[in-house]
Write a protein that holds these residues in place. Structure first.
Motif, PDB file in Angstrom:
ATOM      1  N   VAL A 141      13.202  15.522  27.518  1.00 52.94           N
ATOM      2  CA  VAL A 141      12.874  15.830  26.129  1.00 52.94           C
ATOM      3  C   VAL A 141      12.634  17.334  26.091  1.00 52.94           C
ATOM      4  CG1 VAL A 141      11.263  15.470  24.231  1.00 52.94           C
ATOM      5  CG2 VAL A 141      11.808  13.578  25.790  1.00 52.94           C
ATOM      6  N   HIS A 142      13.337  18.029  25.208  1.00 46.25           N
ATOM      7  CA  HIS A 142      13.274  19.493  25.185  1.00 46.25           C
ATOM      8  C   HIS A 142      12.481  19.993  23.996  1.00 46.25           C
ATOM      9  CE1 HIS A 142      16.086  20.018  28.494  1.00 46.25           C
ATOM     10  NE2 HIS A 142      16.704  18.951  28.000  1.00 46.25           N
ATOM     11  N   LEU A 143      11.891  21.182  24.166  1.00 42.64           N
ATOM     12  CA  LEU A 143      11.192  21.838  23.074  1.00 42.64           C
ATOM     13  C   LEU A 143      12.206  22.238  22.018  1.00 42.64           C
ATOM     14  CD1 LEU A 143       8.749  24.202  24.992  1.00 42.64           C
ATOM     15  CD2 LEU A 143       8.134  22.223  23.622  1.00 42.64           C
ATOM     16  N   SER A 144      11.797  22.154  20.784  1.00 38.33           N
ATOM     17  CA  SER A 144      12.694  22.586  19.719  1.00 38.33           C
ATOM     18  C   SER A 144      12.280  23.971  19.271  1.00 38.33           C
ATOM     19  CB  SER A 144      12.639  21.610  18.550  1.00 38.33           C
ATOM     20  OG  SER A 144      11.318  21.475  18.090  1.00 38.33           O
ATOM     21  N   GLY A 145      13.261  24.796  18.958  1.00 43.30           N
ATOM     22  CA  GLY A 145      12.996  26.161  18.494  1.00 43.30           C
ATOM     23  C   GLY A 145      12.716  26.150  17.009  1.00 43.30           C
ATOM     24  N   ASP A 199      17.923  27.416  26.587  1.00 45.55           N
ATOM     25  CA  ASP A 199      17.395  27.667  27.916  1.00 45.55           C
ATOM     26  C   ASP A 199      16.063  26.957  28.173  1.00 45.55           C
ATOM     27  OD1 ASP A 199      15.922  29.144  26.130  1.00 45.55           O
ATOM     28  OD2 ASP A 199      15.773  30.913  27.418  1.00 45.55           O
ATOM     29  N   SER A 200      15.684  26.020  27.322  1.00 47.45           N
ATOM     30  CA  SER A 200      14.368  25.404  27.458  1.00 47.45           C
ATOM     31  C   SER A 200      14.361  24.333  28.548  1.00 47.45           C
ATOM     32  CB  SER A 200      13.928  24.792  26.131  1.00 47.45           C
ATOM     33  OG  SER A 200      14.700  23.660  25.829  1.00 47.45           O
ATOM     34  N   SER A 201      13.247  24.268  29.246  1.00 45.99           N
ATOM     35  CA  SER A 201      13.032  23.222  30.235  1.00 45.99           C
ATOM     36  C   SER A 201      12.604  21.967  29.500  1.00 45.99           C
ATOM     37  CB  SER A 201      11.935  23.643  31.206  1.00 45.99           C
ATOM     38  OG  SER A 201      12.314  24.781  31.929  1.00 45.99           O
ATOM     39  N   ASP A 202      12.634  20.844  30.216  1.00 39.64           N
ATOM     40  CA  ASP A 202      12.139  19.642  29.555  1.00 39.64           C
ATOM     41  C   ASP A 202      10.616  19.676  29.479  1.00 39.64           C
ATOM     42  OD1 ASP A 202      11.272  18.865  32.090  1.00 39.64           O
ATOM     43  OD2 ASP A 202      12.690  17.228  32.291  1.00 39.64           O
ATOM     44  N   LEU A 203      10.054  18.833  28.642  1.00 36.38           N
ATOM     45  CA  LEU A 203       8.618  18.846  28.389  1.00 36.38           C
ATOM     46  C   LEU A 203       7.819  18.460  29.623  1.00 36.38           C
ATOM     47  CD1 LEU A 203       8.361  17.400  24.775  1.00 36.38           C
ATOM     48  CD2 LEU A 203       8.332  19.768  25.527  1.00 36.38           C
ATOM     49  N   LEU A 258       0.205  27.199  22.304  1.00 38.84           N
ATOM     50  CA  LEU A 258       1.160  26.621  21.351  1.00 38.84           C
ATOM     51  C   LEU A 258       2.100  25.629  22.040  1.00 38.84           C
ATOM     52  CD1 LEU A 258       2.015  29.818  19.263  1.00 38.84           C
ATOM     53  CD2 LEU A 258       0.531  27.901  18.599  1.00 38.84           C
ATOM     54  N   LYS A 259       2.522  25.942  23.261  1.00 40.12           N
ATOM     55  CA  LYS A 259       3.390  25.032  24.022  1.00 40.12           C
ATOM     56  C   LYS A 259       2.656  23.735  24.340  1.00 40.12           C
ATOM     57  CE  LYS A 259       7.068  27.573  24.366  1.00 40.12           C
ATOM     58  NZ  LYS A 259       8.226  27.271  23.550  1.00 40.12           N
ATOM     59  N   ALA A 260       1.389  23.825  24.725  1.00 37.40           N
ATOM     60  CA  ALA A 260       0.602  22.621  25.025  1.00 37.40           C
ATOM     61  C   ALA A 260       0.449  21.754  23.778  1.00 37.40           C
ATOM     62  CB  ALA A 260      -0.767  23.004  25.583  1.00 37.40           C
ATOM     63  N   GLU A 261       0.240  22.399  22.638  1.00 43.60           N
ATOM     64  CA  GLU A 261       0.151  21.646  21.380  1.00 43.60           C
ATOM     65  C   GLU A 261       1.470  20.954  21.073  1.00 43.60           C
ATOM     66  OE1 GLU A 261      -1.115  24.676  18.657  1.00 43.60           O
ATOM     67  OE2 GLU A 261      -3.234  24.403  19.167  1.00 43.60           O
ATOM     68  N   GLU A 262       2.585  21.633  21.346  1.00 41.70           N
ATOM     69  CA  GLU A 262       3.889  21.038  21.073  1.00 41.70           C
ATOM     70  C   GLU A 262       4.187  19.882  22.017  1.00 41.70           C
ATOM     71  OE1 GLU A 262       8.518  22.145  20.135  1.00 41.70           O
ATOM     72  OE2 GLU A 262       7.089  23.754  20.444  1.00 41.70           O
ATOM     73  N   VAL A 263       3.815  20.019  23.289  1.00 42.62           N
ATOM     74  CA  VAL A 263       3.998  18.919  24.242  1.00 42.62           C
ATOM     75  C   VAL A 263       3.207  17.701  23.767  1.00 42.62           C
ATOM     76  CG1 VAL A 263       3.475  18.127  26.590  1.00 42.62           C
ATOM     77  CG2 VAL A 263       4.534  20.363  26.250  1.00 42.62           C
ATOM     78  N   ARG A 288       2.192  17.003  20.691  1.00 47.21           N
ATOM     79  CA  ARG A 288       2.791  16.481  19.453  1.00 47.21           C
ATOM     80  C   ARG A 288       4.047  15.670  19.746  1.00 47.21           C
ATOM     81  NH1 ARG A 288       6.799  17.913  16.732  1.00 47.21           N
ATOM     82  NH2 ARG A 288       7.038  19.985  17.624  1.00 47.21           N
ATOM     83  N   LYS A 289       4.913  16.191  20.626  1.00 53.00           N
ATOM     84  CA  LYS A 289       6.156  15.488  20.964  1.00 53.00           C
ATOM     85  C   LYS A 289       5.855  14.158  21.653  1.00 53.00           C
ATOM     86  CE  LYS A 289      10.178  17.514  20.328  1.00 53.00           C
ATOM     87  NZ  LYS A 289      11.194  16.968  19.474  1.00 53.00           N
ATOM     88  N   TYR A 290       4.883  14.146  22.555  1.00 55.30           N
ATOM     89  CA  TYR A 290       4.510  12.912  23.244  1.00 55.30           C
ATOM     90  C   TYR A 290       4.028  11.881  22.223  1.00 55.30           C
ATOM     91  CZ  TYR A 290       2.278   9.622  26.393  1.00 55.30           C
ATOM     92  OH  TYR A 290       1.910   8.468  27.051  1.00 55.30           O
TER      93      TYR A 290
END
Length: 149
Positions: free
Chosen positions: A40-44, A52-56, A132-137, A139-141
């Protein structure tokens, strides 16, 4: 989500570190099955996946590792260098050597106050970005598992 117990000025480094720690602790509490984050990848911006995003899952592991350093301090330099040597190839080691040489050159050119402000602003920016990345991880989960925020 955990509430910050200490009050610092908004842009204080301690406030940024506390926000990051609280956000990662919340992420760890919410993400019960980290393997669901694989592939599952981060969305821009605009919901598009970054090329170039790594998976979550990789972000989850990275954010937890950095959290340990933020909360408990850095490893002694020798241990850190040994850890880097184990995890990276010779090419990466050459990049580290080049980077250290550049930093040394810069440190000779800049005074201590300027160095402090440079590193402080970079650390502030990086911790804010990681928060912000931790919040996105998180949220995605929650989206994946159908949990409501």
């Amino acid at each position: 989500m955990q509430v910050l117990t200490k009050r610092y000025p908004k842009n204080c480094l301690l406030a940024v570190m506390d926000r990051y720690s609280a956000t990662v602790r919340n992420m760890e509490q919410v993400v019960m099955i980290p393997s669901l984050l694989r592939d599952v990848h981060l969305s821009g911006g605009g919901g598009h996946i970054q090329a170039d995003s790594s998976d979550l899952y990789k972000y989850f592991i990275m954010l937890k590792a950095i959290h340990v350093d933020v909360d408990h301090g850095l490893l002694p330099r020798e241990e850190w260098q040994a850890k880097v040597a184990e995890n990276e190839s010779n090419e990466a080691e050459n990049e580290v050597t080049e980077m250290e040489a550049k930093e040394e050159r810069l440190s000779r050119e800049m005074d201590l106050e300027a160095q402090f402000h440079l590193h402080f602003s970079r650390l502030h920016h990086i911790l804010t970005h990681l928060t912000l990345k931790a919040e996105e991880v998180t949220r995605k989960y929650q989206e994946i598992t159908g949990q409501a925020m």
